[in-house]
Design a protein around this motif. Structure first.
Motif, short mmCIF file in Angstrom:
data_model
loop_
_atom_site.label_atom_id
_atom_site.label_comp_id
_atom_site.label_asym_id
_atom_site.label_seq_id
_atom_site.Cartn_x
_atom_site.Cartn_y
_atom_site.Cartn_z
N GLY A 1 7.19 8.39 -9.34
CA GLY A 1 8.12 7.82 -10.30
C GLY A 1 7.88 6.34 -10.47
N LEU A 2 8.34 5.80 -11.61
CA LEU A 2 8.08 4.41 -11.91
C LEU A 2 8.98 3.44 -11.16
N TRP A 3 10.23 3.77 -10.96
CA TRP A 3 11.19 2.84 -10.38
C TRP A 3 11.46 3.16 -8.91
N PRO A 4 11.53 2.13 -8.06
CA PRO A 4 11.79 2.36 -6.63
C PRO A 4 13.05 3.18 -6.35
N ASP B 1 11.89 6.81 -6.93
CA ASP B 1 10.79 7.39 -6.14
C ASP B 1 10.95 7.19 -4.63
N GLY B 2 12.11 6.67 -4.19
CA GLY B 2 12.35 6.48 -2.76
C GLY B 2 11.62 5.30 -2.16
N GLY B 3 11.15 4.39 -2.99
CA GLY B 3 10.36 3.27 -2.50
C GLY B 3 11.11 1.97 -2.32
N GLU B 4 12.46 2.02 -2.28
CA GLU B 4 13.22 0.77 -2.13
C GLU B 4 12.87 0.04 -0.85
N HIS C 1 4.83 6.17 -3.06
CA HIS C 1 6.04 6.21 -3.88
C HIS C 1 5.77 6.18 -5.38
N LEU C 2 4.95 5.27 -5.84
CA LEU C 2 4.72 5.10 -7.28
C LEU C 2 4.23 6.37 -7.97
N PRO C 3 3.36 7.17 -7.34
CA PRO C 3 2.91 8.39 -8.02
C PRO C 3 4.04 9.38 -8.33
N TYR D 1 0.84 -1.20 0.00
CA TYR D 1 0.00 0.00 0.00
C TYR D 1 0.88 1.26 0.00
N ALA D 2 1.91 1.26 0.85
CA ALA D 2 2.81 2.42 0.91
C ALA D 2 3.47 2.67 -0.43
N TYR D 3 3.91 1.60 -1.08
CA TYR D 3 4.58 1.81 -2.36
C TYR D 3 3.62 2.37 -3.40
#
Length: 145
Positions: free
Chosen positions: A95-98, A101-104, A91-93, A85-87
């Protein structure tokens, strides 16, 4: 290289404990402002702020449960869902790649917790001490023979 079957439950237990510890640290940092806090400078997530405070609460509850192996699969599936859910919402909105977008961390926690959900807690879990679990394990061993 194949790992002997006797070592797999112990490796999985170490994996569960480390993931639980790291998950707990994120909750502690965000809720109490220690270890760098929510922003890296000691800030906390405001109480009740959706979804950040609730995600931090999930970290703080599910992480220790994972470390000790109590309700591991349930804690892992809740944590994995929270990280998915967090990603997808945070994060996804942006940028596409973790990596962009800081979603690693959210991505890695989501998949790491999914591994625990699928494969179970491994050795050294308090779940194994519960009477129901011991009975089920004994029945499974008897039918395997």
């Amino acid at each position: 290289m194949s790992v002997p079957a006797t070592t797999q439950p112990h490796f999985l237990a170490l994996y569960r404990i480390v993931i639980g510890l790291l998950f707990t640290c994120h909750g502690i940092a965000n809720l109490f402002g220690v270890m760098g806090g929510a922003d890296g400078h000691g800030a906390t997530v405001p109480t009740g702020l959706w979804p950040y405070w609730y995600a931090s609460l999930i970290h703080l509850v599910c992480g220790p449960l994972l470390m000790v192996g109590l309700g591991s699969r349930s804690a892992a599936v809740i944590g994995s869902g929270a990280m998915a859910y967090a990603y997808f919402t945070v994060h996804l909105p942006t940028g596409l790649w973790p990596i962009a977008d800081g979603g690693e961390a959210a991505t890695l926690f989501c998949w790491a917790l999914l591994v625990i959900t699928v494969f179970g807690p491994g050795a050294w879990a308090l779940d194994a001490l519960l009477p129901r679990r011991r009975r089920q394990a004994g029945q499974a061993a008897a039918t395997a023979v």
